[in-house]
Each structure stands twice: as C-alpha cells, then as structure tokens.
Design a protein around this motif. Structure first.
Motif, mmCIF file in Angstrom:
data_model
loop_
_atom_site.group_PDB
_atom_site.id
_atom_site.type_symbol
_atom_site.label_atom_id
_atom_site.label_comp_id
_atom_site.label_asym_id
_atom_site.label_seq_id
_atom_site.Cartn_x
_atom_site.Cartn_y
_atom_site.Cartn_z
ATOM 1 N N SER A 10 0.826 -1.204 0.000
ATOM 2 C CA SER A 10 0.000 0.000 0.000
ATOM 3 C C SER A 10 0.860 1.253 0.000
ATOM 4 O O SER A 10 0.598 2.209 -0.721
ATOM 5 C CB SER A 10 -0.923 -0.018 1.218
ATOM 6 O OG SER A 10 -1.668 1.166 1.254
ATOM 7 N N GLU A 11 1.918 1.219 0.808
ATOM 8 C CA GLU A 11 2.815 2.382 0.855
ATOM 9 C C GLU A 11 3.490 2.590 -0.490
ATOM 10 O O GLU A 11 3.622 3.721 -0.972
ATOM 11 C CB GLU A 11 3.872 2.172 1.941
ATOM 12 C CG GLU A 11 3.346 2.322 3.357
ATOM 13 C CD GLU A 11 4.437 2.064 4.382
ATOM 14 O OE1 GLU A 11 5.626 2.029 3.985
ATOM 15 O OE2 GLU A 11 4.100 1.872 5.558
ATOM 16 N N ASP A 14 1.080 4.021 -2.880
ATOM 17 C CA ASP A 14 0.867 5.453 -2.615
ATOM 18 C C ASP A 14 2.013 6.280 -3.217
ATOM 19 O O ASP A 14 1.793 7.353 -3.793
ATOM 20 C CB ASP A 14 0.766 5.697 -1.113
ATOM 21 C CG ASP A 14 -0.574 5.247 -0.554
ATOM 22 O OD1 ASP A 14 -1.502 5.038 -1.367
ATOM 23 O OD2 ASP A 14 -0.684 5.082 0.673
ATOM 24 N N ARG A 17 1.447 6.399 -6.848
ATOM 25 C CA ARG A 17 0.375 7.351 -7.172
ATOM 26 C C ARG A 17 0.915 8.783 -7.175
ATOM 27 O O ARG A 17 0.601 9.576 -8.063
ATOM 28 C CB ARG A 17 -0.769 7.234 -6.160
ATOM 29 C CG ARG A 17 -1.639 6.001 -6.336
ATOM 30 C CD ARG A 17 -2.851 6.057 -5.407
ATOM 31 N NE ARG A 17 -3.662 4.868 -5.552
ATOM 32 C CZ ARG A 17 -3.498 3.758 -4.816
ATOM 33 N NH1 ARG A 17 -2.538 3.717 -3.885
ATOM 34 N NH2 ARG A 17 -4.253 2.707 -5.018
ATOM 35 N N ASP A 18 1.711 9.093 -6.166
ATOM 36 C CA ASP A 18 2.289 10.446 -6.096
ATOM 37 C C ASP A 18 3.180 10.705 -7.315
ATOM 38 O O ASP A 18 3.169 11.801 -7.889
ATOM 39 C CB ASP A 18 3.121 10.601 -4.806
ATOM 40 C CG ASP A 18 2.230 10.613 -3.561
ATOM 41 O OD1 ASP A 18 1.008 10.851 -3.712
ATOM 42 O OD2 ASP A 18 2.756 10.369 -2.466
#
Lengths: 182, 245
Positions: A10-11, A14, A17-18
């Motif tokens: 998940s990290e 993320d 995504r950034d």
C-alpha cells in the motif's frame, strides 16, 4: 505477515500514485513529441512506460538517474510500438498522411509535426531530447543507450531533414535550435 | 513563434487537452502486469523446471516486453495438426508471389506493399461469403485487418532488421529469424499474457538488405516447420515496396 506485506504494498502504491500524479503530464508531453503529435500513440507510450515503472518500482526508486530511465522507457515503447506491425489493423501506405490525429495547430507547428513523423524513432528521439529537453550529447546518448558519436550524427541528420521539410513548407521558418549544448 | 523549440512546445502542449489524470487506471494496469508476470513465473516453474525454462524461454533484449511482462515463450509448437500447407493454384499477386498456402486459404488482399492470406469464408473475395457482411463486425472480413490471418510485407523504411533475438532458422537458402510477437497493447483492452500464443513473425533478409516479414496471427496452430516452409515459398517481386511508418 500478510498484513505487513499488504501495508508495504500500500505504501509503495501510494508512492507510485504520487509519482504518477506529479509526472504523468510531463511524460505525456515528451511522448507527444516522440509520437510526432499523435496523442493516442503518446498515451499508449506513457501507459507502457508507467506499467514498466510500476512493475519495477523498487528498482526504479534506486536508479541513479530516473529521468534517463523514463526517457529510455518511452523510446523503447515507441520502437516497440512501431515494430508491432499490423497490430492496429493499419494498412501500410507509401507516404504518410497529411493530417495526424491531433488538435489544431499553427502551420509551422503542423509542418514540424509532419517532419518529425518522417524521422526514424531514434533520430526523432535524439532531436527531441537535445532540442526540447536541452540534454547534452552525453545525456542523450545515455538515454538512447548509444554512443555520443551516434547522437551527433543522428541529431545532425534529423535537423537537416527538419530543415529541408520546413524550407519546403515555409521558407521563412527557422529551425535554429535553442537551449541545446554539446 | 519562429524557432524549433516553440514548435516543439506547441506539439507538446497539444496533449494537455486530452491528458488523463486517472492515476488509479495506471495503478490497475501496473497490478495487472505484475499479476501476469507472476502467473508466467509460477506456471513456468511448476511445469517445466529451471532447465526447461532456460531452454524454452527468452527475455527480449529491449522494449516493453522485457519489463513488466517478464519472459516470453519462444518456442512454437513442433507439430501442428491445425493446418496443412498446399500448393497455391490461383492467380499470383503483385508485390509478392507464394508457392504454398494453408489448405482452404486464399489471397484476401494484395498490392505492392503487402499480401494477406485468409481462411475461406473471410472477406468479399471468399467463396460463400455474405456480400452484405459488415467488415467492421468481424476482422476476418476486413481485408485491411490481419487478425486471424497471415500478412506478408517488407519491413518499414524506418526499420532495420529484427529488434529482438529470436529463433534462427534456415528459410530456403537464406537465414531467417522467427520472433514471438509481443502482446498487443491496445487502449481499453487487456494485453494477452506474454506466455500465451501471441503470434509469430518470420524475418528473412533479402539480397537488397531489406527484410521480408511474414506475420502469423496468434492461434493459427502452424508449427515452426510449417512457418519456415510457407515463408520459403514467398518471393519478393520487383514491384514490392516498403511502407513508411
């Protein structure tokens, strides 16, 4: 254990995504030039590049020059796309069509777009990297995985062909590059 | 606006109106690619073992196929029962002539740039074809589509031989390279797994230095021997022309 692994993923997602949020438009602008203004092909190139980045996210975060990695991935995607003969149910033609699937542009922009389309992928990439991104010869060679001599010859030939087409289209147009250093 | 950089900016800016900001779509595509790679690795490991993996799989040297999609199967079936090759009896086309075609196939389209072999029942020139059929509804009916067919053409003017390593074969008295086609990446469609049958391309250098390409669509079921045999019977005529792009 599963929770921990899921948390790591998940990290990482993320972070991805950034990365996408911050870089996608820039990649698309470069891809638009590599695709000679074909916005659909440009989107394909970016998608292929981002898939590669996602699948190799841990490695990508460790590379010393992520910009070069991305440029190389875009060029590889372009070459791969053009070698995927007949995949898009296209009919080969003797000459390129006058109009690409693009938005309206100035006559000069259209002439440059057409001229770019007539350059082989690597030559087009060399010109774009040198005169759009302002990379020097060594940086361009690294991005294209070729020698500096190849970059110089490819760039010279590319500019010569751009100049010839532009002179034919609009004799008043200039192809004097700005921002490129050797 | 009279220098190259400004025109480049104009072209680059043209994508901003159509740019997508759907980050989740990129994440989804990435997950799918990783899942496919894991599937390939799992299947390969459990069925063939490491030795067979080394023998049967290659990793493309460059391009998208070498990244997210992992190794791709490089060996076509040794034996095929799907199609038999027979001597071509019809009128010879323009840019290319053929000695053999799969039984029940015909020349659906030909010009100086390419030649398209298709199974009967496809296209307007096919026996028993429905003259009212909509080509867009079935790619087999479309003489501009290579889906499910065999396409013969010269490499594009901006190409310079095969981009990847492949299986080196002898095609008649010439050297050829058989490449497994990379999975198509068509917007809105899920790419086929790299370990599936994604089709084949036979590249054979001609005396002129230009490569002849025979593209076999996925799922035709031709063996490597048959692909070599068919390609050996393809002759590049003087009127054959390379396309651009």
């Amino acid at each position: 254990m599963r929770l921990q692994r899921g948390s790591v993923r998940s990290e990482q997602e993320d972070d991805f995504r950034d990365f996408v949020a911050g870089r996608r438009l820039g990649l698309l602008r470069t891809a638009a030039l590599l695709a000679a203004g074909d916005t659909h092909l440009a989107e394909d190139l970016v998608q292929a590049t981002l898939i590669k980045v996602y699948a190799n996210w841990a490695t990508f975060q460790k590379v010393g020059n992520p910009e070069s990695y991305l440029r190389r991935a875009l060029v590889n995607a372009l070459i791969d796309e053009r070698r995927r003969v007949w995949r898009r149910r296209e009919q080969p033609v003797a000459e390129l069509p006058d109009q690409a699937a693009t938005t309206a542009s100035s006559p000069g922009g259209e002439a440059v777009r057409r001229a770019l389309r007539e350059l082989p992928p690597r030559m087009r990439a060399a010109v774009v990297f040198r005169y759009f991104h302002g990379l020097d010869v060594a940086e361009t060679a690294h991005a294209l995985e070729c020698s500096e001599g190849t970059v110089k010859s490819q760039t010279a030939r590319g500019l010569e062909r751009l100049r010839a087409v532009l002179d034919q289209q609009q004799p008043t147009l200039s192809v004097q590059p700005q921002g490129a250093t050797s | 606006m009279n220098d190259l950089r400004e025109y480049f900016d104009e072209i680059a800016d043209s994508v901003t109106s159509t740019a997508t900001t759907d980050v989740e779509a990129d994440v989804t595509r990435g997950r799918r690619a990783v899942r496919q790679r894991r599937t390939v690795q799992t299947v390969a490991g459990s069925v063939f073992g490491i030795a067979a993996l080394v023998a049967a799989f290659t990793i493309p040297s460059a391009g998208v196929g070498s990244g997210p999609f992992g190794p791709t199967a490089a060996a076509p079936p040794a034996i095929s029962s799907a199609l038999d090759l027979v001597a071509y009896q019809g009128a010879q086309p323009k840019g290319f002539t053929v000695d053999k075609v799969p039984a029940g196939w015909f020349i659906q389209a030909d010009n100086n740039y390419n030649l398209l072999l298709a199974p009967k029942g496809a296209g307007s020139a096919a026996p028993n074809a429905d003259p009212n059929a909509n080509p867009s509804a079935d790619p087999r009916l479309d003489p501009a589509s290579a889906v499910g067919k065999i396409a013969i053409f010269l490499e594009s003017k901006d190409q310079n031989g095969p981009a990847r390593d492949g299986i080196e074969v002898k095609v008649g008295d010439r050297d050829g390279v058989l490449l497994k086609s990379l999975p198509a990446m068509i917007p809105g469609q899920t790419p086929a797994p790299a370990d599936s049958d994604t089709g084949w391309e036979m590249w054979v250098e001609q005396p002129s230095g230009v490569y002849l390409i025979v593209q076999f669509w996925e799922g035709l079921g031709l063996s490597q021997k048959q692909m070599v045999e068919l390609t050996a019977g393809v002759h590049v005529e003087k009127d054959a022309v390379q396309s651009v792009g």
